[in-house]
Design an enzyme around this catalytic site. Sequence first.
Site, PDB file in Angstrom:
ATOM      1  N   PRO A 140       1.596 -12.240 -26.007  1.00  0.00           N
ATOM      2  CA  PRO A 140       1.852 -12.389 -27.443  1.00  0.00           C
ATOM      3  C   PRO A 140       3.191 -13.048 -27.763  1.00  0.00           C
ATOM      4  O   PRO A 140       3.439 -13.395 -28.917  1.00  0.00           O
ATOM      5  CB  PRO A 140       1.832 -10.935 -27.954  1.00  0.00           C
ATOM      6  CG  PRO A 140       1.112 -10.154 -26.897  1.00  0.00           C
ATOM      7  CD  PRO A 140       1.419 -10.838 -25.599  1.00  0.00           C
ATOM      8  N   GLU A 191     -12.020 -20.494 -20.993  1.00  0.00           N
ATOM      9  CA  GLU A 191     -12.850 -19.836 -19.971  1.00  0.00           C
ATOM     10  C   GLU A 191     -12.739 -18.350 -20.243  1.00  0.00           C
ATOM     11  O   GLU A 191     -11.706 -17.741 -19.968  1.00  0.00           O
ATOM     12  CB  GLU A 191     -12.309 -20.141 -18.562  1.00  0.00           C
ATOM     13  CG  GLU A 191     -12.448 -21.581 -18.128  1.00  0.00           C
ATOM     14  CD  GLU A 191     -13.892 -21.989 -17.918  1.00  0.00           C
ATOM     15  OE1 GLU A 191     -14.742 -21.106 -17.688  1.00  0.00           O
ATOM     16  OE2 GLU A 191     -14.169 -23.191 -17.997  1.00  0.00           O
ATOM     17  N   CYS A 199     -14.835 -12.788 -13.657  1.00  0.00           N
ATOM     18  CA  CYS A 199     -15.514 -13.036 -14.938  1.00  0.00           C
ATOM     19  C   CYS A 199     -16.986 -13.391 -14.719  1.00  0.00           C
ATOM     20  O   CYS A 199     -17.827 -13.093 -15.553  1.00  0.00           O
ATOM     21  CB  CYS A 199     -14.804 -14.117 -15.727  1.00  0.00           C
ATOM     22  SG  CYS A 199     -14.341 -15.540 -14.746  1.00  0.00           S
TER      23      CYS A 199
HETATM   24  P1  NAP Z   1      -5.842 -11.492 -21.734  1.00  0.00           P
HETATM   25  O1  NAP Z   1      -4.946 -10.653 -22.553  1.00  0.00           O
HETATM   26  O2  NAP Z   1      -6.824 -12.366 -22.407  1.00  0.00           O
HETATM   27  O3  NAP Z   1      -4.882 -12.370 -20.789  1.00  0.00           O
HETATM   28  C1  NAP Z   1      -5.083 -13.700 -20.357  1.00  0.00           C
HETATM   29  C2  NAP Z   1      -3.817 -14.495 -20.518  1.00  0.00           C
HETATM   30  O4  NAP Z   1      -3.529 -14.695 -21.906  1.00  0.00           O
HETATM   31  C3  NAP Z   1      -2.570 -13.812 -19.955  1.00  0.00           C
HETATM   32  O5  NAP Z   1      -1.665 -14.784 -19.467  1.00  0.00           O
HETATM   33  C4  NAP Z   1      -2.016 -13.143 -21.193  1.00  0.00           C
HETATM   34  O6  NAP Z   1      -0.684 -12.759 -21.090  1.00  0.00           O
HETATM   35  C5  NAP Z   1      -2.251 -14.209 -22.228  1.00  0.00           C
HETATM   36  N1  NAP Z   1      -2.239 -13.729 -23.608  1.00  0.00           N
HETATM   37  C6  NAP Z   1      -2.466 -12.466 -24.083  1.00  0.00           C
HETATM   38  N2  NAP Z   1      -2.351 -12.434 -25.428  1.00  0.00           N
HETATM   39  C7  NAP Z   1      -2.044 -13.692 -25.828  1.00  0.00           C
HETATM   40  C8  NAP Z   1      -1.807 -14.295 -27.082  1.00  0.00           C
HETATM   41  N3  NAP Z   1      -1.855 -13.599 -28.222  1.00  0.00           N
HETATM   42  N4  NAP Z   1      -1.526 -15.617 -27.132  1.00  0.00           N
HETATM   43  C9  NAP Z   1      -1.463 -16.336 -25.997  1.00  0.00           C
HETATM   44  N5  NAP Z   1      -1.673 -15.823 -24.777  1.00  0.00           N
HETATM   45  C10 NAP Z   1      -1.971 -14.518 -24.683  1.00  0.00           C
HETATM   46  O7  NAP Z   1      -6.584 -10.607 -20.702  1.00  0.00           O
HETATM   47  P2  NAP Z   1      -6.050  -9.258 -20.030  1.00  0.00           P
HETATM   48  O8  NAP Z   1      -5.296  -8.422 -21.004  1.00  0.00           O
HETATM   49  O9  NAP Z   1      -5.317  -9.620 -18.833  1.00  0.00           O
HETATM   50  O10 NAP Z   1      -7.423  -8.557 -19.635  1.00  0.00           O
HETATM   51  C11 NAP Z   1      -8.226  -7.933 -20.622  1.00  0.00           C
HETATM   52  C12 NAP Z   1      -9.695  -8.208 -20.393  1.00  0.00           C
HETATM   53  O11 NAP Z   1      -9.915  -9.609 -20.399  1.00  0.00           O
HETATM   54  C13 NAP Z   1     -10.234  -7.767 -19.060  1.00  0.00           C
HETATM   55  O12 NAP Z   1     -10.607  -6.444 -19.042  1.00  0.00           O
HETATM   56  C14 NAP Z   1     -11.423  -8.682 -18.898  1.00  0.00           C
HETATM   57  O13 NAP Z   1     -12.530  -8.191 -19.574  1.00  0.00           O
HETATM   58  C15 NAP Z   1     -10.971  -9.944 -19.554  1.00  0.00           C
HETATM   59  N6  NAP Z   1     -10.512 -10.946 -18.573  1.00  0.00           N
HETATM   60  C16 NAP Z   1     -11.306 -11.988 -18.314  1.00  0.00           C
HETATM   61  C17 NAP Z   1     -10.904 -12.948 -17.397  1.00  0.00           C
HETATM   62  C18 NAP Z   1     -11.745 -14.118 -17.076  1.00  0.00           C
HETATM   63  O14 NAP Z   1     -11.542 -14.746 -16.041  1.00  0.00           O
HETATM   64  N7  NAP Z   1     -12.691 -14.494 -17.899  1.00  0.00           N
HETATM   65  C19 NAP Z   1      -9.705 -12.815 -16.734  1.00  0.00           C
HETATM   66  C20 NAP Z   1      -8.883 -11.725 -17.029  1.00  0.00           C
HETATM   67  C21 NAP Z   1      -9.315 -10.811 -17.966  1.00  0.00           C
HETATM   68  P3  NAP Z   1      -0.369 -11.263 -20.534  1.00  0.00           P
HETATM   69  O15 NAP Z   1      -0.646 -11.327 -19.085  1.00  0.00           O
HETATM   70  O16 NAP Z   1       1.058 -11.034 -20.826  1.00  0.00           O
HETATM   71  O17 NAP Z   1      -1.272 -10.321 -21.261  1.00  0.00           O
END
Ligand code: NAP
Length: 462
Positions: free
Chosen positions: A204, A245, A279
């Site tokens: 964030p 993705e 994923c």
């Molecule tokens: P996420 O929050 O979507 O994180 C992905 C990336 O986006 C990270 O680098 C994250 O930073 C960043 N991010 C988070 N909030 C953001 C914002 N408001 N603006 C810009 N970038 C932002 O995912 P997560 O919290 O790691 O995981 C939560 C769920 O997402 C998992 O349980 C799973 O269901 C899903 N997921 C899916 C994939 C996939 O390959 N499709 C991969 C990971 C997770 P931070 O690391 O600081 O949060």
Amino acid sequence: MKAHDGMYIGGEWRAAVGTDLIAVVDPADEQVIAHVPAGTAEDVDAAVSAAREALPEWAATPPAERAAKIAALRDVLVARKDEIAETVTAELGAPLPFSQSVHAGVPILVAGSYAELAASYAFEEKVGNSTVYAEPVGVVGAITPWNYPLHQIVAKVAPALAAGCTVVLKPAEDTPLTAQLFAEAIHEAGIPAGVFNLVTGLGPVAGQALAEHGGVDLVSFTGSTAVGKQIGATAGAAVKRVALELGGKSANVILPSADLAKAVGVGIANVMGNSGQTCSAWTRMLVHTSQYDEAVALAAEAAAKYGDRIGPLVNAKQHARVRGYIEKGVAEGARLVAGGPDAPREQGYFVSPTVFADVTPEMTIAQEEIFGPVVSIIRYEDEDDALRIANGTVYGLAGAVWAGDDAEAVAFARRMDTGQVDINGGRFNPLAPFGGYKQSGVGRELGSHGLAEYLQTKSLQF
Ligand code: NAP
Ligand code: MG
């Protein structure tokens, strides 16, 4: 573990503007193993400036020279593959053999594929009385998750560099050490200053600043659908290119003519690898009613055998979330046949390989992405029923179909609303386009389709 206390910007490690730090935790024992700086909007701004400055020269570099630099990057990744595997194991928790073969091995394959594509891609074509040029989109803001930390970086940076784009990367807060190692590899490969820049930080804060930055021409994001929607909206408002993705809830469809034992065994292994944090994992197993009990027994046995070989989940939040989903499955009436919500060890974010039987398509565990080692076995009556169930989620990322012969499986796969399907256990192909239908995303990664995402076309008429 070794960590840099700055950001990689303009070809050097620079002190962060702020003083906040991110603690990196080993999920296998919950110990802090390093700290990295938490980037701010100012750090992002400096990185975007460096990327913009480097853009004209890199965009004008002949593709063959860009290809040579990507090949050099691949060679550094090869030389440092043991260190990569150890780093991923330390901050993600994956068992070392899996880190070696997949977390280090796959990015090497992908980097190699883009070294070749950069050299062979047709960046110029004749269409009637026009010449059409494929030109780089510009500065790329890449935001990556933790589940395949190096793969997801390379799947964006390698095609962006091949296209002639420059990049600012914001990696996941849970796996910044792998990203720092990648920045070192970029440097060692002699990739010019400013072509690749790294800002570690929180989503964030640093992630949002990057997605919103006016100097970024394309945002490429991998992660949750919730954040992906926000990023898509921000990019849309600025008329900026975006690639997303996102999540998945893929179906493993076992048709009655299939080799049931093989289909179930491979299906369980597909989910348990990386502790279910994939994923594209086939988390819904669809079995014909006549073979249902046999499939459940085979799946329970395969999951139990997995036992101790599974790594932990990435962090305490995911640990609680996944166990919450397992409790929800029980509460909604699904039948546990392996694993369960109890933590199998006192230390570390472990969840036992878990299999649910008697799952109906509308249950929460059959609809939402759990991102843990949990498989739901769903019964179908006939092929149309199987198709309805397979297509009955908001996602459409991947899947599998098993049948007595490939043609029967292909006929079913063509009716699935999903971007990638493995036929009778088909092998990984680093050149195959990867990406989702429906809410699983926008755009494709890998191969020439992945390269095209970073290009825009200009036509000259004669
Ligand atoms: P996420 O929050 O979507 O994180 C992905 C990336 O986006 C990270 O680098 C994250 O930073 C960043 N991010 C988070 N909030 C953001 C914002 N408001 N603006 C810009 N970038 C932002 O995912 P997560 O919290 O790691 O995981 C939560 C769920 O997402 C998992 O349980 C799973 O269901 C899903 N997921 C899916 C994939 C996939 O390959 N499709 C991969 C990971 C997770 P931070 O690391 O600081 O949060
Ligand atoms: Mg997050």
